[in-house]
Design a protein around this motif. Structure first.
Motif, PDB file in Angstrom:
ATOM      1  N   ALA A  92      13.525  20.412  -3.070  1.00  0.00           N
ATOM      2  CA  ALA A  92      13.599  19.895  -1.696  1.00  0.00           C
ATOM      3  C   ALA A  92      12.196  19.718  -1.116  1.00  0.00           C
ATOM      4  CB  ALA A  92      14.425  20.833  -0.825  1.00  0.00           C
ATOM      5  N   LEU A  93      11.329  20.708  -1.334  1.00  0.00           N
ATOM      6  CA  LEU A  93       9.967  20.643  -0.804  1.00  0.00           C
ATOM      7  C   LEU A  93       9.143  19.554  -1.489  1.00  0.00           C
ATOM      8  CD1 LEU A  93       9.297  24.476  -0.509  1.00  0.00           C
ATOM      9  CD2 LEU A  93       9.347  22.852   1.399  1.00  0.00           C
ATOM     10  N   LYS A  94       9.248  19.451  -2.798  1.00  0.00           N
ATOM     11  CA  LYS A  94       8.521  18.410  -3.533  1.00  0.00           C
ATOM     12  C   LYS A  94       8.962  17.031  -3.074  1.00  0.00           C
ATOM     13  CE  LYS A  94       7.505  20.857  -7.863  1.00  0.00           C
ATOM     14  NZ  LYS A  94       7.778  20.897  -9.319  1.00  0.00           N
ATOM     15  N   THR A  95      10.253  16.883  -2.854  1.00  0.00           N
ATOM     16  CA  THR A  95      10.780  15.598  -2.415  1.00  0.00           C
ATOM     17  C   THR A  95      10.225  15.214  -1.050  1.00  0.00           C
ATOM     18  OG1 THR A  95      12.845  15.970  -3.645  1.00  0.00           O
ATOM     19  CG2 THR A  95      12.898  14.307  -1.893  1.00  0.00           C
ATOM     20  N   PHE A  96      10.208  16.153  -0.126  1.00  0.00           N
ATOM     21  CA  PHE A  96       9.713  15.890   1.223  1.00  0.00           C
ATOM     22  C   PHE A  96       8.239  15.508   1.197  1.00  0.00           C
ATOM     23  CE2 PHE A  96       8.809  17.801   5.643  1.00  0.00           C
ATOM     24  CZ  PHE A  96       8.964  16.554   6.234  1.00  0.00           C
ATOM     25  N   GLY A  97       7.434  16.241   0.451  1.00  0.00           N
ATOM     26  CA  GLY A  97       6.012  15.928   0.342  1.00  0.00           C
ATOM     27  C   GLY A  97       5.771  14.550  -0.255  1.00  0.00           C
ATOM     28  N   ASN A  98       6.539  14.198  -1.282  1.00  0.00           N
ATOM     29  CA  ASN A  98       6.407  12.879  -1.903  1.00  0.00           C
ATOM     30  C   ASN A  98       6.831  11.754  -0.964  1.00  0.00           C
ATOM     31  OD1 ASN A  98       6.390  12.708  -5.429  1.00  0.00           O
ATOM     32  ND2 ASN A  98       6.002  14.586  -4.302  1.00  0.00           N
ATOM     33  N   GLN A  99       7.823  12.026  -0.121  1.00  0.00           N
ATOM     34  CA  GLN A  99       8.244  11.027   0.863  1.00  0.00           C
ATOM     35  C   GLN A  99       7.082  10.650   1.791  1.00  0.00           C
ATOM     36  OE1 GLN A  99      11.762  13.470   2.146  1.00  0.00           O
ATOM     37  NE2 GLN A  99      12.734  11.488   2.395  1.00  0.00           N
ATOM     38  N   ILE A 100       6.386  11.653   2.279  1.00  0.00           N
ATOM     39  CA  ILE A 100       5.286  11.420   3.223  1.00  0.00           C
ATOM     40  C   ILE A 100       4.171  10.598   2.576  1.00  0.00           C
ATOM     41  CG2 ILE A 100       3.480  12.529   4.589  1.00  0.00           C
ATOM     42  CD1 ILE A 100       5.445  14.891   4.978  1.00  0.00           C
ATOM     43  N   THR A 101       3.757  11.011   1.374  1.00  0.00           N
ATOM     44  CA  THR A 101       2.690  10.298   0.669  1.00  0.00           C
ATOM     45  C   THR A 101       3.067   8.851   0.406  1.00  0.00           C
ATOM     46  OG1 THR A 101       2.023  12.356  -0.412  1.00  0.00           O
ATOM     47  CG2 THR A 101       1.225  10.306  -1.385  1.00  0.00           C
ATOM     48  N   LEU A 102       4.289   8.646  -0.043  1.00  0.00           N
ATOM     49  CA  LEU A 102       4.758   7.303  -0.392  1.00  0.00           C
ATOM     50  C   LEU A 102       4.763   6.382   0.820  1.00  0.00           C
ATOM     51  CD1 LEU A 102       5.804   5.831  -2.910  1.00  0.00           C
ATOM     52  CD2 LEU A 102       8.119   6.534  -2.273  1.00  0.00           C
ATOM     53  N   ILE A 103       5.230   6.881   1.959  1.00  0.00           N
ATOM     54  CA  ILE A 103       5.303   6.055   3.172  1.00  0.00           C
ATOM     55  C   ILE A 103       3.918   5.651   3.655  1.00  0.00           C
ATOM     56  CG2 ILE A 103       5.761   6.195   5.657  1.00  0.00           C
ATOM     57  CD1 ILE A 103       8.387   7.478   5.039  1.00  0.00           C
ATOM     58  N   ILE A 104       2.991   6.603   3.669  1.00  0.00           N
ATOM     59  CA  ILE A 104       1.639   6.312   4.157  1.00  0.00           C
ATOM     60  C   ILE A 104       0.997   5.197   3.336  1.00  0.00           C
ATOM     61  CG2 ILE A 104      -0.692   7.235   4.381  1.00  0.00           C
ATOM     62  CD1 ILE A 104       0.600   9.928   5.148  1.00  0.00           C
ATOM     63  N   VAL A 105       1.091   5.303   2.022  1.00  0.00           N
ATOM     64  CA  VAL A 105       0.463   4.305   1.131  1.00  0.00           C
ATOM     65  C   VAL A 105       1.112   2.930   1.294  1.00  0.00           C
ATOM     66  CG1 VAL A 105       0.073   3.658  -1.276  1.00  0.00           C
ATOM     67  CG2 VAL A 105      -0.271   6.030  -0.555  1.00  0.00           C
ATOM     68  N   LEU A 106       2.433   2.886   1.242  1.00  0.00           N
ATOM     69  CA  LEU A 106       3.134   1.599   1.271  1.00  0.00           C
ATOM     70  C   LEU A 106       3.048   0.915   2.628  1.00  0.00           C
ATOM     71  CD1 LEU A 106       6.348   2.390  -0.825  1.00  0.00           C
ATOM     72  CD2 LEU A 106       4.327   1.114  -1.529  1.00  0.00           C
ATOM     73  N   CYS A 107       3.242   1.678   3.702  1.00  0.00           N
ATOM     74  CA  CYS A 107       3.275   1.058   5.032  1.00  0.00           C
ATOM     75  C   CYS A 107       1.922   0.505   5.454  1.00  0.00           C
ATOM     76  CB  CYS A 107       3.785   2.058   6.062  1.00  0.00           C
ATOM     77  SG  CYS A 107       5.575   2.254   6.023  1.00  0.00           S
ATOM     78  N   ILE A 108       0.857   1.232   5.165  1.00  0.00           N
ATOM     79  CA  ILE A 108      -0.474   0.730   5.527  1.00  0.00           C
ATOM     80  C   ILE A 108      -0.769  -0.566   4.763  1.00  0.00           C
ATOM     81  CG2 ILE A 108      -2.945   1.197   5.351  1.00  0.00           C
ATOM     82  CD1 ILE A 108      -2.349   4.101   6.048  1.00  0.00           C
ATOM     83  N   THR A 109      -0.377  -0.599   3.489  1.00  0.00           N
ATOM     84  CA  THR A 109      -0.567  -1.813   2.694  1.00  0.00           C
ATOM     85  C   THR A 109       0.192  -2.992   3.292  1.00  0.00           C
ATOM     86  OG1 THR A 109      -0.807  -0.490   0.675  1.00  0.00           O
ATOM     87  CG2 THR A 109      -0.315  -2.828   0.391  1.00  0.00           C
ATOM     88  N   LEU A 110       1.435  -2.749   3.679  1.00  0.00           N
ATOM     89  CA  LEU A 110       2.261  -3.828   4.231  1.00  0.00           C
ATOM     90  C   LEU A 110       1.769  -4.303   5.593  1.00  0.00           C
ATOM     91  CD1 LEU A 110       5.836  -2.643   3.199  1.00  0.00           C
ATOM     92  CD2 LEU A 110       4.601  -4.641   2.352  1.00  0.00           C
ATOM     93  N   VAL A 111       1.243  -3.396   6.399  1.00  0.00           N
ATOM     94  CA  VAL A 111       0.704  -3.796   7.703  1.00  0.00           C
ATOM     95  C   VAL A 111      -0.505  -4.703   7.519  1.00  0.00           C
ATOM     96  CG1 VAL A 111      -0.499  -2.960   9.754  1.00  0.00           C
ATOM     97  CG2 VAL A 111       1.594  -1.850   9.016  1.00  0.00           C
ATOM     98  N   ILE A 112      -1.367  -4.359   6.581  1.00  0.00           N
ATOM     99  CA  ILE A 112      -2.544  -5.200   6.299  1.00  0.00           C
ATOM    100  C   ILE A 112      -2.105  -6.602   5.873  1.00  0.00           C
ATOM    101  CG2 ILE A 112      -4.511  -5.513   4.745  1.00  0.00           C
ATOM    102  CD1 ILE A 112      -4.786  -2.435   4.712  1.00  0.00           C
ATOM    103  N   LEU A 113      -1.108  -6.662   4.980  1.00  0.00           N
ATOM    104  CA  LEU A 113      -0.595  -7.958   4.537  1.00  0.00           C
ATOM    105  C   LEU A 113       0.066  -8.710   5.686  1.00  0.00           C
ATOM    106  CD1 LEU A 113       0.967  -6.945   1.092  1.00  0.00           C
ATOM    107  CD2 LEU A 113      -1.105  -8.300   1.471  1.00  0.00           C
ATOM    108  N   GLY A 114       0.801  -7.961   6.525  1.00  0.00           N
ATOM    109  CA  GLY A 114       1.488  -8.585   7.651  1.00  0.00           C
ATOM    110  C   GLY A 114       0.539  -9.215   8.644  1.00  0.00           C
ATOM    111  N   LEU A 115      -0.601  -8.575   8.883  1.00  0.00           N
ATOM    112  CA  LEU A 115      -1.601  -9.115   9.799  1.00  0.00           C
ATOM    113  C   LEU A 115      -2.379 -10.269   9.158  1.00  0.00           C
ATOM    114  CD1 LEU A 115      -2.936  -5.780  11.342  1.00  0.00           C
ATOM    115  CD2 LEU A 115      -1.591  -7.539  12.517  1.00  0.00           C
ATOM    116  N   THR A 116      -2.560 -10.198   7.849  1.00  0.00           N
ATOM    117  CA  THR A 116      -3.293 -11.248   7.138  1.00  0.00           C
ATOM    118  C   THR A 116      -2.543 -12.573   7.159  1.00  0.00           C
ATOM    119  OG1 THR A 116      -4.293  -9.602   5.667  1.00  0.00           O
ATOM    120  CG2 THR A 116      -4.341 -11.900   4.939  1.00  0.00           C
TER     121      THR A 116
END
Length: 455
Positions: A92-116
């Motif tokens: 449960a703890l590993k899953t939660f930690g991985n969720q946070i890391t995954l969202i930060i990486v993917l969302c920032i990438t998509l925002v950059i593309l969205g603004l571009t």
């Protein structure tokens, strides 16, 4: 607020538990939906009907990135619920930690593309002519806050997976209140127009994130992360992705339908038709709040008891969730059918919109009483970790049936073809889901029976 342990998901009576889980979720969704409704009313009355259409154009892009957070949240929460049910706190703890890391990486990438690619995306989603300028203003500002919203939505699903729906409810209510207050001052008092509406929305995302962060740092959460939990784990990522892809695919298809509908309606009736759809879309978000609340309350109950190998409780939770959601949907259906003119009048005084929207609204909501089976059925497969049927059932309505219908019927029936596509897709997808769910119950959720006593 009394501390509740996740083990209650496997012990309390299903009916009582479903109400306890669903009521806060429903209230949270209701307040969030009211926020969207009132936000639209403010924009329509203080800026103009074109501003409503502009926001509707931006929603698919911002919703898709935000849905990434929801997808990772629901995918991971399914794992967390089952892990807690099986007393596997490490997973449960590993899953939660991985969720946070995954969202930060993917969302920032998509925002950059969205603004571009802003100049290509807005027209593609129907932001043409007079709609483009206000849509661009709203889009740029809101997109900055979307990664924060994604983290908040992920955290909200994890809070619910822990069996603490009241905290999840507050996380949904707080930003809604902030947004409405900020709307009044930024749009009506300071006269900032579309920029004011956008900053109010972005500010509400920040408030939601701060509350979710407080919850996990406080004693209320059972999930206390350490630095090692944020390190990406391939098997967990695969499981999160396979289950979360169901939600992401659903929102991706929703974004595609927004793109298609905005363009089809703009070609058929111009900005006025896009505004009609925008108002109906807000009502869809609002009217479904009790059904979606029951669905959200159902997910952790089904996941926990499936993980605890208790099929009779899972089966009971399915039956009661469908019953409760169906009754609530019937009530909402009656209100929509009886008072569509009064509802539309709240949003605008434009005579064209007032004349066209009520009839369209009745068609769009025509199959509402049966939709609970489709939602609960697809949610069950996601809750118990069966990604393939969950994905297929999630895509039945919007992807397999609705998109083909809106591409074909308007050629013969014009705008009416768009509106009748909604109930047709609902009916067909509900039938398909019912067949799948019935087969699953008969095969894998047979109640345990006591062994015969040998003489």
């Amino acid at each position: 607020m009394a501390k509740v342990n996740s083990t209650a998901l496997g012990q309390e009576p299903i009916g009582k538990l479903l109400i306890k889980q669903s009521l806060p979720a429903s209230i949270g969704i209701l307040v969030m939906s009211l926020n969207i409704l009132v936000d639209t009313i403010f924009v329509g009355n203080w800026i103009g009907p074109t501003a409503i259409a502009a926001i509707n154009v931006v929603l698919p892009v911002s919703f898709f990135i935000a849905a990434l957070g929801m997808a990772i949240g629901i995918g991971g929460s399914s794992i967390i619920s089952r892990a807690l049910g099986a007393n596997d706190s490490s997973k449960a703890l590993k899953t939660f930690g991985n969720q946070i890391t995954l969202i930060i990486v993917l969302c920032i990438t998509l925002v950059i593309l969205g603004l571009t690619f802003i100049e290509q995306l807005i027209p593609a989603f129907g932001g043409k002519g007079e709609i483009y300028a206000p849509a661009e203003i709203y889009y740029r500002i809101v997109l900055y806050g979307v990664p924060i919203l994604a983290l908040s939505m992920m955290g909200n699903t994890v809070i619910r997976a822990e069996g603490k729906p009241k905290f999840a409810m507050i996380a949904m209510i707080l930003p809604s209140i902030v947004n409405l207050i900020a709307d009044y001052f930024l749009i009506n008092v300071l006269d900032l127009g579309m920029a004011g509406a956008a900053w109010a929305t972005t500010g509400s995302y920040v408030i939601c994130f701060l509350y979710v962060l407080w919850f996990f740092l406080s004693k209320n959460s059972e999930l206390k992360l350490q630095s090692a939990h944020f390190r990406l784990d391939l098997p967990i990522l695969k499981e999160i992705s396979s289950l979360g892809f169901v939600t992401l695919a659903r929102q991706a298809v929703v974004s595609i339908t927004y793109l298609l509908l905005n363009n089809i309606l703009y070609n058929l009736g111009g900005a006025a038709s896009v505004t009609v759809y925008a108002i109906i879309g807000r009502m869809l978000m609002f009217a479904l709040f009790p059904v979606l609340g029951v669905t959200q309350g159902f997910l952790p109950i089904a996941g926990y008891n499936y993980g605890a190998n208790n099929p009779s409780r899972v089966r009971e939770s399915i039956n009661k969730a469908i019953l409760y959601a169906g009754v609530l949907a019937l009530v909402v259906f009656a209100i929509i059918m009886i008072f569509p003119e009064s509802i539309v009048a709240i949003f605008t005084t434009d005579k064209t919109i007032l004349a066209e929207t009520p009839s369209a609204m009745r068609w769009v909501f025509a199959a509402l009483p049966i939709i609970s089976l489709q939602l609960i059925g697809s949610a069950y497969f996601q809750a118990v970790g069966k990604a393939t049927p969950a994905l297929l059932l999630t895509l039945t309505r919007q992807g397999f049936f609705f998109i083909p219908l809106i591409l074909i019927l308007p050629k013969y029936y014009g705008e009416l073809g768009v509106w009748i596509s909604f109930p047709l897709a609902d009916v067909i997808s509900t039938i398909v889901t019912g067949i799948f769910l019935n087969k699953e119950i008969r095969k894998n959720l047979v109640p345990k029976t006591a062994l015969p006593i040998e003489e």
